[in-house]
Design a protein around this motif. Structure first.
Motif, PDB file in Angstrom:
ATOM      1  N   PRO A  17       0.885  -1.146  -0.090  1.00  0.00           N
ATOM      2  CA  PRO A  17      -0.048   0.015  -0.121  1.00  0.00           C
ATOM      3  C   PRO A  17       0.910   1.351   0.030  1.00  0.00           C
ATOM      4  CG  PRO A  17      -0.525  -1.421   1.835  1.00  0.00           C
ATOM      5  CD  PRO A  17       0.598  -2.006   0.901  1.00  0.00           C
ATOM      6  N   VAL A  18       1.984   1.233   0.716  1.00  0.00           N
ATOM      7  CA  VAL A  18       2.975   2.467   0.644  1.00  0.00           C
ATOM      8  C   VAL A  18       3.375   2.605  -0.793  1.00  0.00           C
ATOM      9  CG1 VAL A  18       4.978   3.324   1.515  1.00  0.00           C
ATOM     10  CG2 VAL A  18       3.440   2.301   3.142  1.00  0.00           C
ATOM     11  N   PRO A  34      -3.864  -8.683  -8.251  1.00  0.00           N
ATOM     12  CA  PRO A  34      -2.888  -9.166  -7.056  1.00  0.00           C
ATOM     13  C   PRO A  34      -1.660  -9.211  -7.153  1.00  0.00           C
ATOM     14  CG  PRO A  34      -4.752 -10.708  -7.758  1.00  0.00           C
ATOM     15  CD  PRO A  34      -4.856  -9.667  -8.796  1.00  0.00           C
ATOM     16  N   LEU A  35      -0.756  -8.885  -6.254  1.00  0.00           N
ATOM     17  CA  LEU A  35       0.641  -8.897  -6.057  1.00  0.00           C
ATOM     18  C   LEU A  35       1.064 -10.425  -6.113  1.00  0.00           C
ATOM     19  CD1 LEU A  35       3.356  -7.050  -5.916  1.00  0.00           C
ATOM     20  CD2 LEU A  35       2.857  -7.683  -3.466  1.00  0.00           C
ATOM     21  N   ALA A  49      11.269  -4.937  -6.236  1.00  0.00           N
ATOM     22  CA  ALA A  49      10.740  -5.366  -7.413  1.00  0.00           C
ATOM     23  C   ALA A  49       9.163  -6.122  -6.976  1.00  0.00           C
ATOM     24  CB  ALA A  49      11.522  -6.257  -8.168  1.00  0.00           C
ATOM     25  N   LEU A  50       8.235  -5.220  -7.547  1.00  0.00           N
ATOM     26  CA  LEU A  50       6.817  -5.674  -7.384  1.00  0.00           C
ATOM     27  C   LEU A  50       6.465  -6.697  -8.572  1.00  0.00           C
ATOM     28  CD1 LEU A  50       5.173  -2.304  -5.843  1.00  0.00           C
ATOM     29  CD2 LEU A  50       6.039  -4.291  -4.734  1.00  0.00           C
ATOM     30  N   GLN A  60       5.062 -12.063 -16.034  1.00  0.00           N
ATOM     31  CA  GLN A  60       5.047 -11.118 -14.996  1.00  0.00           C
ATOM     32  C   GLN A  60       5.118  -9.634 -15.427  1.00  0.00           C
ATOM     33  OE1 GLN A  60       8.072 -12.468 -12.186  1.00  0.00           O
ATOM     34  NE2 GLN A  60       6.331 -13.456 -10.948  1.00  0.00           N
ATOM     35  N   TYR A  61       4.355  -8.650 -14.920  1.00  0.00           N
ATOM     36  CA  TYR A  61       4.652  -7.323 -14.932  1.00  0.00           C
ATOM     37  C   TYR A  61       5.472  -7.072 -13.710  1.00  0.00           C
ATOM     38  CZ  TYR A  61       3.537  -2.545 -15.599  1.00  0.00           C
ATOM     39  OH  TYR A  61       3.752  -1.174 -15.932  1.00  0.00           O
TER      40      TYR A  61
END
Length: 121
Positions: A17-18, A34-35, A49-50, A60-61
């Motif tokens: 969220p941050v 969703p992550l 890296a998210l 993946q993105y």
């Protein structure tokens, strides 16, 4: 001279969220899916890296967040949550057992600079 340190630890649950708020505020695209995972690069310098479902070679993105963006997003989150931050202390990031820490501290360099300022006045 002793060094005083204080740290605020952002856990994996708090990171998304941050970082998402920072990215939205600064026009950085974050998928609304969703992550899949967070990869922490211990550095130096620290970065993350998210990973979201996407269309690259790995399916993946990936959104890379460098040290400066992490630092800014953590400071912004503290302001939003009304966590007081020291103005005159150095701020940096460190890997902690529970996540990524925003560390505040007084160093010899800051002490010396403050002494010079006092002598000049």
């Amino acid at each position: 001279m002793p060094i005083e340190l204080r740290k605020l630890v952002f856990t994996g649950e708090e990171l998304l969220p941050v970082i998402r708020d920072y990215c939205v505020e600064n026009g950085i695209h974050i998928p609304n899916t969703p992550l899949e995972g967070i990869e922490v690069h211990k550095g130096p310098p620290i970065s993350i890296a998210l990973k979201f479902p996407g269309s690259d070679d790995n399916g993946q993105y990936v959104v890379e967040v460098d040290k400066n963006r992490l630092l800014i997003s953590f400071i912004r989150a503290c302001k939003v949550l009304q966590i007081p931050l020291p103005r005159d202390e150095e701020k940096h990031l460190a890997i902690d057992d529970h996540g990524i820490a925003l560390v505040f501290g007084s160093s010899d360099k800051m002490y010396t600079n403050n002494l010079k300022k006092q002598k000049a006045s």
